[in-house]
Design an enzyme around this catalytic site. Structure first.
Site, PDB file in Angstrom:
ATOM      1  N   LEU A  58       0.814  -1.221   0.000  1.00 44.07           N
ATOM      2  CA  LEU A  58       0.000   0.000   0.000  1.00 44.07           C
ATOM      3  C   LEU A  58       0.852   1.278   0.000  1.00 44.07           C
ATOM      4  O   LEU A  58       0.330   2.369  -0.188  1.00 44.07           O
ATOM      5  CB  LEU A  58      -0.965  -0.002   1.188  1.00 44.07           C
ATOM      6  CG  LEU A  58      -2.084  -1.057   1.115  1.00 44.07           C
ATOM      7  CD1 LEU A  58      -2.914  -1.049   2.388  1.00 44.07           C
ATOM      8  CD2 LEU A  58      -2.977  -0.828  -0.102  1.00 44.07           C
ATOM      9  N   HIS A 102       9.684 -14.255   1.471  1.00 44.70           N
ATOM     10  CA  HIS A 102      10.018 -13.923   0.082  1.00 44.70           C
ATOM     11  C   HIS A 102      11.267 -14.755  -0.224  1.00 44.70           C
ATOM     12  O   HIS A 102      12.373 -14.401   0.193  1.00 44.70           O
ATOM     13  CB  HIS A 102      10.286 -12.414  -0.011  1.00 44.70           C
ATOM     14  CG  HIS A 102      10.916 -11.954  -1.286  1.00 44.70           C
ATOM     15  ND1 HIS A 102      10.268 -11.133  -2.178  1.00 44.70           N
ATOM     16  CD2 HIS A 102      12.148 -12.187  -1.831  1.00 44.70           C
ATOM     17  CE1 HIS A 102      11.072 -10.885  -3.209  1.00 44.70           C
ATOM     18  NE2 HIS A 102      12.220 -11.509  -3.013  1.00 44.70           N
ATOM     19  N   HIS A 159       4.482 -15.737  -3.226  1.00 43.77           N
ATOM     20  CA  HIS A 159       4.629 -15.780  -4.691  1.00 43.77           C
ATOM     21  C   HIS A 159       5.509 -16.897  -5.252  1.00 43.77           C
ATOM     22  O   HIS A 159       6.557 -16.641  -5.838  1.00 43.77           O
ATOM     23  CB  HIS A 159       5.102 -14.427  -5.234  1.00 43.77           C
ATOM     24  CG  HIS A 159       6.154 -13.714  -4.426  1.00 43.77           C
ATOM     25  ND1 HIS A 159       7.320 -14.309  -4.012  1.00 43.77           N
ATOM     26  CD2 HIS A 159       6.197 -12.452  -3.962  1.00 43.77           C
ATOM     27  CE1 HIS A 159       8.033 -13.434  -3.335  1.00 43.77           C
ATOM     28  NE2 HIS A 159       7.372 -12.292  -3.285  1.00 43.77           N
ATOM     29  N   ASP A 215       0.288  -9.597  -4.720  1.00 44.07           N
ATOM     30  CA  ASP A 215       1.560  -8.866  -4.744  1.00 44.07           C
ATOM     31  C   ASP A 215       1.384  -7.534  -5.486  1.00 44.07           C
ATOM     32  O   ASP A 215       2.271  -7.108  -6.231  1.00 44.07           O
ATOM     33  CB  ASP A 215       2.691  -9.705  -5.353  1.00 44.07           C
ATOM     34  CG  ASP A 215       4.073  -9.135  -5.050  1.00 44.07           C
ATOM     35  OD1 ASP A 215       4.163  -8.131  -4.294  1.00 44.07           O
ATOM     36  OD2 ASP A 215       5.062  -9.672  -5.562  1.00 44.07           O
ATOM     37  N   HIS A 252       3.941   1.463  -8.444  1.00 37.61           N
ATOM     38  CA  HIS A 252       5.165   2.272  -8.512  1.00 37.61           C
ATOM     39  C   HIS A 252       4.893   3.561  -9.258  1.00 37.61           C
ATOM     40  O   HIS A 252       4.151   3.573 -10.245  1.00 37.61           O
ATOM     41  CB  HIS A 252       6.277   1.503  -9.245  1.00 37.61           C
ATOM     42  CG  HIS A 252       6.890   0.412  -8.433  1.00 37.61           C
ATOM     43  ND1 HIS A 252       7.555   0.643  -7.246  1.00 37.61           N
ATOM     44  CD2 HIS A 252       6.946  -0.922  -8.635  1.00 37.61           C
ATOM     45  CE1 HIS A 252       7.989  -0.513  -6.756  1.00 37.61           C
ATOM     46  NE2 HIS A 252       7.625  -1.479  -7.574  1.00 37.61           N
TER      47      HIS A 252
HETATM   48 ZN   LIG Z   1       8.118 -10.521  -2.552  1.00 37.44          ZN
END
Ligand SMILES: [Zn+2]
Length: 427
Positions: free
Chosen positions: A55, A173, A226, A299, A303
């Site tokens: 966010l 991650h 992910h 995800d 940007h």
């Molecule tokens: Zn990541």
């Protein structure tokens, strides 16, 4: 305000009427409320839950705020999102997670559940105050250094041990940093041809293999962010077969886009982990259908233009995804049975299971009498062509521009209050 939704199919079942009143779903009586929504042709699903959203607030409000991201989420059919900790300052203290949690409440469009950092400043050197974040008003249960890998096995072990006390989970991650130094895209024939440094599949798989062993040793919960390779699916499959408490997510983009997209040198396709091969996509789709991959998580990574519309090597990795997630997943056919969408499976992978992993007990309930009125209405027959400019997000780094996708979110309700009506945000 009360709403009557007529002739709506709950999870693909026979059409029926639903009364939405006092924050819950009720059996309609003889009184007709003022607000009537024609649900003909629409499917009601429990509100979607995203376990992996960026966010950007505090720190990069030019790219997204809690409010704009929440609105994008509601438009995508979401009623809860888990906000990743890689903000500025990092969400590594009770103060910052409470700030994000409060901003989410003020926006009031989805439930914003902050994720706490595993290590101070995401630096991977010492554990953040996990207990203080868990005890805060934000009641953090998921911890992640996402964007970075918790590469130090001793720190990862300690984090897994620590979160056991409050049934928390560490979301990793998975990226072995020494194997991905300078990496720009998936290591393979396309990277070789383009002369870009590769991000090998084994950098992900090696960390997942290590972490499932650590989680097994400690007896703690691990969540893998992910998943992007066929090999990762096999590591998770074996771990689950041994009874390791591991769950895994896949993003919509890893289910449809492949590394050939980099041939355009368009940085909108630069993402971490990178887009992989068609064989990986095939394996990920099959694993999502089978349940080796438990959930879809976006995800969503907004940007600002200057961070994305530049040379590939300098562009930040990531793409937006909240408003298109359900459509992209439906387009893959992964959640179908005999050629028809299996709505129960959609609810399982995109609402109930993520709600359970995150401990969000108000979410993931089928919208039937007695349940919280936290749901979304989908028109599965609609198609739309994606226009990155048509978005509630502050960022336009949308990799699906021009693609025609199935399904449209018509309405979303959070505890009986509409956040989206007629496909538009209510506030
Ligand atoms: Zn990541």
């Amino acid at each position: 305000m009360a709403y009557l939704i007529t002739n709506v199919s709950v999870l693909g079942g026979a059409p029926r009427d639903l009364l939405i009143e006092d924050g819950v779903v009720k059996e309609p009586g003889s009184d007709k409320p003022d607000n009537i929504l024609d649900g003909t042709g629409l499917v009601a699903l429990p509100g979607l839950v995203d376990l992996h959203t960026h966010l950007r607030e505090p720190g990069r409000e030019d790219a997204e705020t809690v409010e704009t991201g929440s609105r994008a989420a509601a438009l995508g059919g979401y009623t809860a999102v888990c906000a990743m900790a890689n903000t500025s300052p990092v969400a590594d203290t009770a103060g910052v997670v409470e700030q994000v949690w409060r901003l989410g409440r003020e926006a009031g469009l989805v439930d914003v559940q902050p994720i706490g950092a595993v290590t101070v400043g995401l630096a991977g050197e010492r554990l953040a105050e996990l207990g203080a974040m868990a005890d805060s008003a934000a009641t953090v249960r998921i911890f992640s250094d996402d964007g970075h890998c918790v590469a130090d096995p001793r720190l990862m072990r300690r984090a897994l041990e620590y979160v056991k006390a409050f049934d928390g989970v560490v979301a990793q991650h998975a990226e072995e940093p020494r194997l991905t130094e300078g990496a720009q895209m998936h290591e393979g024939e396309v990277a070789t041809r383009l002369g870009l440094t590769g991000w090998p599949a084994v950098a992900e798989e090696a960390i997942i293999a290590r972490d499932v062993l650590l989680a097994e040793h400690v007896g703690s919960r691990l969540h893998v962010c992910h998943l992007s390779t066929a090999g990762s699916v096999e590591v998770v499959r074996q771990a689950k077969a041994r009874g390791v408490r591991v769950t895994a997510e896949v993003t919509p983009h890893h289910l449809v886009l492949t590394h050939e997209r980099a041939e355009s040198y368009d940085p909108v396709f630069k993402v971490n982990p990178p887009l992989r091969t068609p064989d990986d996509v095939k394996a990920l789709r099959a694993a999502l259908a089978e349940g080796i991959i438990d959930i879809v998580a976006t995800d969503h990574a907004p940007h600002a233009v200057e961070d994305k519309e530049c040379e590939w090597a300098y562009a930040r990795p990531g793409m937006v995804g909240l408003e298109t997630a359900l459509s992209v997943v439906l387009s893959t056919g992964s959640l179908e049975k005999d050629g028809e969408i299996d709505w129960d499976l959609v609810a399982e992978r995109m609402s109930r299971t993520p709600a359970r992993i995150a401990g969000l007990t108000d979410h993931g309930h089928d919208p039937l009498p007695g349940a919280p009125a936290t749901f979304t209405l989908v028109d599965p027959a609609a198609t739309r062509t994606v226009d990155p400019m048509e978005t509630a997000s502050r960022s336009k780094n949308n990799p699906y521009a021009g693609m025609s996708l199935p399904g449209r979110i018509v309405a979303t309700f959070l505890r009986g209050e509409p956040t989206v009506l007629d496909g538009k945000a209510v506030k």
